[in-house]
Design an enzyme around this catalytic site. Structure first.
Site, short mmCIF file in Angstrom:
data_model
loop_
_atom_site.label_atom_id
_atom_site.label_comp_id
_atom_site.label_asym_id
_atom_site.label_seq_id
_atom_site.Cartn_x
_atom_site.Cartn_y
_atom_site.Cartn_z
N GLN A 126 23.07 -31.69 11.80
CA GLN A 126 23.76 -30.64 11.03
C GLN A 126 24.79 -29.98 11.93
OE1 GLN A 126 24.15 -29.26 8.05
NE2 GLN A 126 22.67 -30.36 6.81
N GLY A 180 22.03 -21.90 1.79
CA GLY A 180 22.20 -21.27 0.48
C GLY A 180 21.46 -19.96 0.33
N GLN A 265 25.22 -24.22 -3.37
CA GLN A 265 24.83 -24.50 -1.99
C GLN A 265 23.56 -25.34 -1.94
OE1 GLN A 265 25.82 -24.80 0.93
NE2 GLN A 265 26.37 -22.91 1.94
N SER A 267 21.66 -28.98 -1.23
CA SER A 267 21.88 -29.94 -0.12
C SER A 267 22.54 -31.21 -0.65
CB SER A 267 20.55 -30.25 0.56
OG SER A 267 20.04 -29.11 1.21
N TYR A 274 18.97 -34.00 -2.89
CA TYR A 274 19.34 -33.39 -4.17
C TYR A 274 18.46 -33.97 -5.26
CZ TYR A 274 22.34 -31.71 -7.99
OH TYR A 274 22.83 -31.08 -9.11
N LEU A 275 17.79 -33.10 -6.03
CA LEU A 275 16.82 -33.55 -7.03
C LEU A 275 17.51 -34.11 -8.27
CD1 LEU A 275 13.81 -33.67 -7.86
CD2 LEU A 275 14.13 -31.41 -8.91
N CYS A 411 28.79 -11.58 13.56
CA CYS A 411 29.92 -10.89 12.94
C CYS A 411 31.16 -11.73 13.19
CB CYS A 411 30.10 -9.48 13.48
SG CYS A 411 30.61 -9.38 15.20
#
Length: 559
Positions: A126, A180, A265, A267, A274-275, A411
């Protein structure tokens, strides 16, 4: 012990390594796998469904062992989550150099990556998972907050919202994982209402427990009822609803739901995360493992339904944007021709900040003491008293952000600001204001550290979206400037074949040497954002370069 076990970074000022540069890398590696931080720590997965901190537990143990014995003039080399060597370098060199998921161009796809991963030869890093600077959901929160603030400003210019906030609006999104999960709090921080869909009940409960999400609805109708009541009362509220986004988003469109803003958001960057429609959540992992090609096709078809509904909301007048998870690209692969009808968030809202060298600056208190973060918050407010939006963010973060693992803060600071903050932090370590050193880093999603045509470099002014020289230069200049550890990754939040990005962490340990390194790294790192955007032809970047004396050879007069 080999194999899965609870991992937690040490706290306090006692060293277990030969110096704080090594100790910081050790603690941040461990912190990434803290159960408070990681999505699936037993699998070494930090966030994003597949983003890992180490390739396997044997590699993790070897990295821990090596960091504890690493000398001040040695550098550990990490190849996709496995330590492969220790080289003698020098005290200005990084203590760790990391390369994750990097495949040669023609081979840079999910199928080849998974073949190599199955052979134990690579892992997916990632962005901040494999570079050991993930700080939990807060890590993406301010960027998400800034994005929704920009959305609010745009809606205000169109006569929507209240006072340049999201008050009186409803945002629809999906995905409450490590990235997300920032969405609901970012929306409510901007005074809006959010409906957040997720197929995993644990994700919803985790966000409620961590105070990123307010309530869970019993059904879609209940979610819509709660949302409209809060919207009409101008009351911020975030609502989680359990279900498959590829089903619920089209349902809300068919219901003519009063949605003002739509994003996503999930995956989606990795179709195996992703389902698909028609698949039970509890069967998802086994199905993906046993029939990855079939699962991928069905997931992409479901993403096409999801994106088609997002486009439908856009056609109905909603503000719609891609938040950088490649869902448009996956929907296009499934045959939905209008997948790119709406923009990504960077060209739509964030690029002006990138032109100023602004981006996500973060730090973690290695002491584990929240008082260290409170002290650094005050230092930031003292350093930049004229920055009202920064002050508002810091004050809200102090009140509303739940620390995960080692206390940390993020920040957005720009060129000419990050170095000032870093040097002040180093002074605070030196004079004992802070109980222990700080690890100062950033997301790889930064102004000059990434090439990602579906996200950070989408629609560049000069068409240079896919030029990957920039993150490589960024990594090299951070090595040359004295960063404590530097990483180069492939893939990130948009998936294999779609991005190259670099990260750095620099440790403020209170020494004069650390101060010298901080001054260089935290000037040159955001400086890459300025020169990147000057080269692409952005007027604002030209102005910043002139204002702040950034040297650009192609703009200098010839002899």
């Amino acid at each position: 012990m080999t194999g899965p076990r609870p991992v937690r970074a040490p706290r306090g000022a006692e060293l277990s390594a030969r110096g704080w540069q090594q100790e910081a890398a050790l603690r941040m590696l461990q912190n990434n796998l803290d159960p408070e931080v990681a999505e699936h720590p037993d699998k070494l997965v930090v966030y994003g469904g597949t983003g890992k901190a180490a390739r396997d537990w044997r590699s993790f143990d070897a990295m821990v062992r090596t960091l504890r014995t690493l000398k001040q003039d040695e550098t550990m080399l990490v190849q996709s989550g496995r330590p492969v060597g220790v080289m003698q370098t020098h005290e200005w060199a990084p203590r760790v150099l990391i390369a994750n998921s990097n495949l040669v161009g023609d081979w840079a796809n999910w199928e080849e990556f998974r073949r190599l991963e199955a052979l134990g030869l690579t892992m997916y890093g990632q962005m901040t998972a494999g570079s050991w600077i993930y700080i939990g959901t807060q890590g993406i929160l301010q960027g998400t907050y800034e994005t929704f603030a920009a959305v609010a400003a745009k809606l205000h210019s169109m006569g929507k919202g209240v006072g340049g906030t999201l008050a009186g609006t409803i945002t629809l999104t999906a995905g409450l994982g490590g990235m997300g999960g920032a969405q609901p709090l970012a929306v409510t921080m901007n005074d809006g209402v959010a409906i957040c869909v997720d197929c995993d009940p644990r994700a919803i409960e985790r966000r409620i427990d961590h105070r990123y999400l307010d309530v869970r609805a019993d059904s879609l109708d209940h979610a819509l009822q709660l949302a409209t009541e809060a919207r009409d009362a101008r009351r911020p509220l975030s609502i989680g609803v359990l279900g498959n986004a590829a089903e619920l988003v089209p349902q809300l469109l068919a219901m003519n739901a009063p949605i003002d803003i739509v994003t996503d958001q999930t995956s989606a960057h990795d179709p195996l995360s992703y389902l698909p429609v028609g698949v039970d959540f509890d069967e998802m992992a086994s199905y993906a493992a046993e029939k990855p090609a079939d699962f991928t096709q069905r997931a992409r078809e479901s993403m096409a339904r999801h994106v088609e509904a997002m486009v439908g909301f856009m056609d109905a007048g909603a503000e719609v944007f891609d938040y950088g998870n490649s869902i448009r690209g996956e929907a296009k692969l499934a045959g939905f021709e209008r997948a790119f009808a709406f923009p990504g968030f960077v060209p739509a809202y964030i690029r002006p900040l990138f032109c100023e060298g602004k981006g996500p600056f973060r730090w973690a208190a290695l002491s584990g003491d929240p008082k260290d973060i409170a002290a650094t918050d005050k230092a930031i407010l003292d350093l930049f008293p004229e920055n009202e939006s920064l002050a508002r963010w810091i004050k809200m973060a102090e009140e509303r952000v739940h620390f995960q693992g080692l206390p940390a803060r993020i920040c957005w600071l720009g060129y000419g600001e990050r170095d000032k903050a870093g040097e002040r932090f180093n002074e605070m370590v030196a004079d004992g204001t802070l109980a222990a050193p700080l690890a100062i880093g950033r997301d790889h999603l930064d102004c000059g550290s990434v090439a990602s045509p579906y996200r950070e470099t989408e629609a560049m002014l000069d068409g240079s979206d896919a030029i990957a020289d920039w993150p490589l230069l960024n990594a090299m200049v951070n090595v040359a400037s004295g960063a404590s550890w530097v990483s180069i990754h492939h893939g990130g939040g948009v998936g294999m074949g779609r991005s190259i990005h670099a990260g750095q962490v620099t440790v403020a340990d209170g020494t004069a040497l650390a101060g010298e390194k901080i001054r260089r790294v935290l000037t040159n790192d955001p400086g890459m954002g300025v020169i990147r955007h000057v080269d692409a032809g952005y007027d604002r970047a030209d102005e910043v370069a002139d204002e702040r004396d950034v040297r650009i050879p192609m703009r200098e007069a010839g002899e």
